[in-house]
Motif scaffolding. Structure first.
Motif, short mmCIF file in Angstrom:
data_model
loop_
_atom_site.label_atom_id
_atom_site.label_comp_id
_atom_site.label_asym_id
_atom_site.label_seq_id
_atom_site.Cartn_x
_atom_site.Cartn_y
_atom_site.Cartn_z
N HIS A 98 0.86 -1.20 0.00
CA HIS A 98 0.00 0.00 0.00
C HIS A 98 0.89 1.24 0.00
N THR A 99 1.65 1.41 -1.06
CA THR A 99 2.65 2.47 -1.09
C THR A 99 2.42 3.40 -2.28
N HIS A 100 1.17 3.50 -2.70
CA HIS A 100 0.85 4.32 -3.88
C HIS A 100 -0.04 5.49 -3.48
N TYR A 101 -0.29 6.37 -4.45
CA TYR A 101 -1.29 7.43 -4.19
C TYR A 101 -2.59 6.76 -3.78
N THR A 102 -3.36 7.45 -2.94
CA THR A 102 -4.72 6.95 -2.67
C THR A 102 -5.70 7.88 -3.39
N HIS A 103 -6.97 7.60 -3.26
CA HIS A 103 -8.02 8.52 -3.73
C HIS A 103 -7.71 9.90 -3.11
N GLY A 106 -8.99 10.45 0.21
CA GLY A 106 -8.45 9.56 1.24
C GLY A 106 -9.08 8.18 1.17
N LEU A 107 -8.49 7.23 1.90
CA LEU A 107 -9.01 5.86 1.91
C LEU A 107 -10.44 5.85 2.45
N SER A 298 -2.64 13.34 -2.64
CA SER A 298 -3.38 12.65 -1.58
C SER A 298 -2.50 12.66 -0.34
N SER A 301 -0.17 7.15 1.90
CA SER A 301 -0.99 5.93 2.01
C SER A 301 -0.66 5.15 3.28
N GLN A 304 -2.15 6.67 6.26
CA GLN A 304 -3.61 6.50 6.33
C GLN A 304 -3.98 5.14 6.93
N TRP A 305 -3.25 4.07 6.53
CA TRP A 305 -3.53 2.76 7.14
C TRP A 305 -3.19 2.80 8.63
#
Ligand SMILES: Cc1ncc(COP(=O)(O)O)c(C=O)c1O
Length: 418
Positions: A98-103, A106-107, A298, A301, A304-305
């Motif tokens: 999970h190391t990419h841009y997110t929406h 946000g998630l 964003s 990522s 955010q997790w």
């Protein structure tokens, strides 16, 4: 105060601080570039003032390099490590890619987690469509101001206030309008005082409860009075979760016509993760989203997790840290009283005590440096938080009880010899 007057005041203020910091070894003339006659940087970059507390911190660090032992009570950052369950979730996110841009908003999992948190804590029902995850509360603040304030729009701030608030407004060519709050009144906004400052250009009122630098809470009665007023409310709820007396309230319990900014830095000890969020009226979400897409794409990522784990798993950790802060708070209050400081209002949240030192000095900047040089203790000068903060210093109890005790012992000795 007109915009021109406000700007001239800031320049004078920058120059004054600059002239004085020029004499302090270890400070590298950080704000030389302030004022109308400075070098090649753009006007908005020249004019933005620094955090004065950083002057204290940098001088403290210079002293430490010379071998002095300094107790840091100036910094507004949790001393605790980020709780283990949050770090584990971040490690897992990295391992799972999970190391990419997110929406850009946000998630969705985190946005739903925030809705659940606001429901459980404040009984407020929210849709995740109203939430935008940001790279900290500071970008959230910037984005709200950028989405809300046109040139010459006014935003009402308490004085004292968190130093960035007026700087962000100035940067966007809006006008910060100060309303003094007083320790006799619990440093609370007084509704009539706000009414006197309202103008056709008043777009918003900013509240921060618990507040930096005073640590006091705005009562539900006053929040509900403010919610009746015409301007939008912008509520900085970053110190929620760090409340020891009374109970914190979200502005969303009183009105939907408000922006909340909040983040994970303080209650979850996650300053370095850079994670925050906005809860906005629905009609502002698309403008805010476009600002996010252009300026930030964003939020991070992995952070955010980690934030999702903070909300769902770190309740016991927050409670543990809160209870330790509370022990320190009680200790600091009783020691300060023993040292002859009169706290007309005791801090009930955050991790700060704002102390009236007018009997010692009317120049909080000079006093902070005197305490640093002579006692080896870093404190924040009240002037950093607005003109009405002059004559106060702020100490932060985001430090171990042992260090706080040592710091206050040193201040006691300093006062005896002064
Ligand atoms: C009142 C207030 N708002 C916002 C912030 C910024 O926090 P963040 O680390 O989330 O950007 C701070 C940091 O000290 C603060 O005191």
């Amino acid at each position: 105060m007109t915009k021109g007057e406000a700007q001239r005041r800031r320049w004078t203020f920058c120059e004054a601080v600059n002239n004085r910091s020029a004499g302090i070894p270890g400070l590298v003339g950080q704000i030389k570039e302030c004022g109308p006659f400075a070098g090649g940087a753009a006007e908005r970059a020249r004019n933005i003032p620094p955090f004065i507390v950083m002057d204290v911190l940098e001088r403290a660090q210079a002293l430490e390099r010379e071998g002095r032992h300094i107790i840091h009570l100036e910094v507004g950052e949790p001393d605790f490590p980020t709780p283990e369950c949050i770090c584990e979730a971040a490690e897992k996110a990295i391992r799972e890619g999970h190391t990419h841009y997110t929406h850009s908003l946000g998630l969705i999992e985190l946005r739903e987690g925030i809705c659940q948190h606001y429901f459980e804590k404040y009984g407020v029902r929210l849709s995740p469509d109203r939430i935008i995850i940001t790279s900290g509360t500071s970008p959230a603040l910037f984005m709200i101001f950028a989405a809300l304030l046109d040139t010459n729009d006014e935003i009402i701030l308490s004085d004292p206030h968190y130093p960035c608030y007026p700087n962000f407004a100035d940067f966007l060519k809006a006008i910060p309008v100060s309303v003094n709050v007083h320790e006799e009144d619990g440093f609370q906004f007084e509704v009539h005082a706000i009414e006197r400052k309202l103008s056709p250009n008043t777009k918003a009122i900013l509240i921060n409860s618990p507040a930096n630098p005073t640590g006091t809470l705005l009562s539900p009665e006053r929040m509900s009075q403010l919610a009746e007023m015409k301007p939008y409310l912008v509520s900085d709820e970053i110190y929620h979760g760090l409340v020891y007396e009374e109970k914190e309230h979200s502005i969303l319990e009183f009105t939907e016509r408000a922006f909340v900014l909040n983040g994970f830095s303080k209650a979850y000890a996650m300053t370095g993760w850079r994670l925050g969020y906005i809860i906005a009226p629905l009609e502002f979400v698309r403008p805010l989203q476009k600002i996010q897409q252009n300026f930030f794409i964003s939020a991070g990522s992995v952070s955010q997790w980690a934030g999702l784990a903070a909300l769902s798993k770190a309740g016991a950790d927050v409670e543990r840290m809160r209870s330790i802060y509370n022990q320190r708070r009680k200790y600091v209050i009783s020691r300060l009283k023993g040292l002859g400081f009169h706290l007309k209002t005791e801090p009930a949240g955050a991790f700060y005590v704002f102390i009236n030192v007018k009997h010692l000095s009317r120049d909080s900047y000079a006093l902070a440096f005197e305490i640093l040089e002579k006692a080896g203790v870093g404190v924040s000068p009240g002037i950093d938080f607005g003109d009405n903060g002059e004559g106060y210093i702020r100490i932060s109890y985001a430090n171990s009880l042992e260090n706080i005790k040592e710091g206050l012992d040193r201040i006691e000795a300093f006062l005896k010899n002064r």
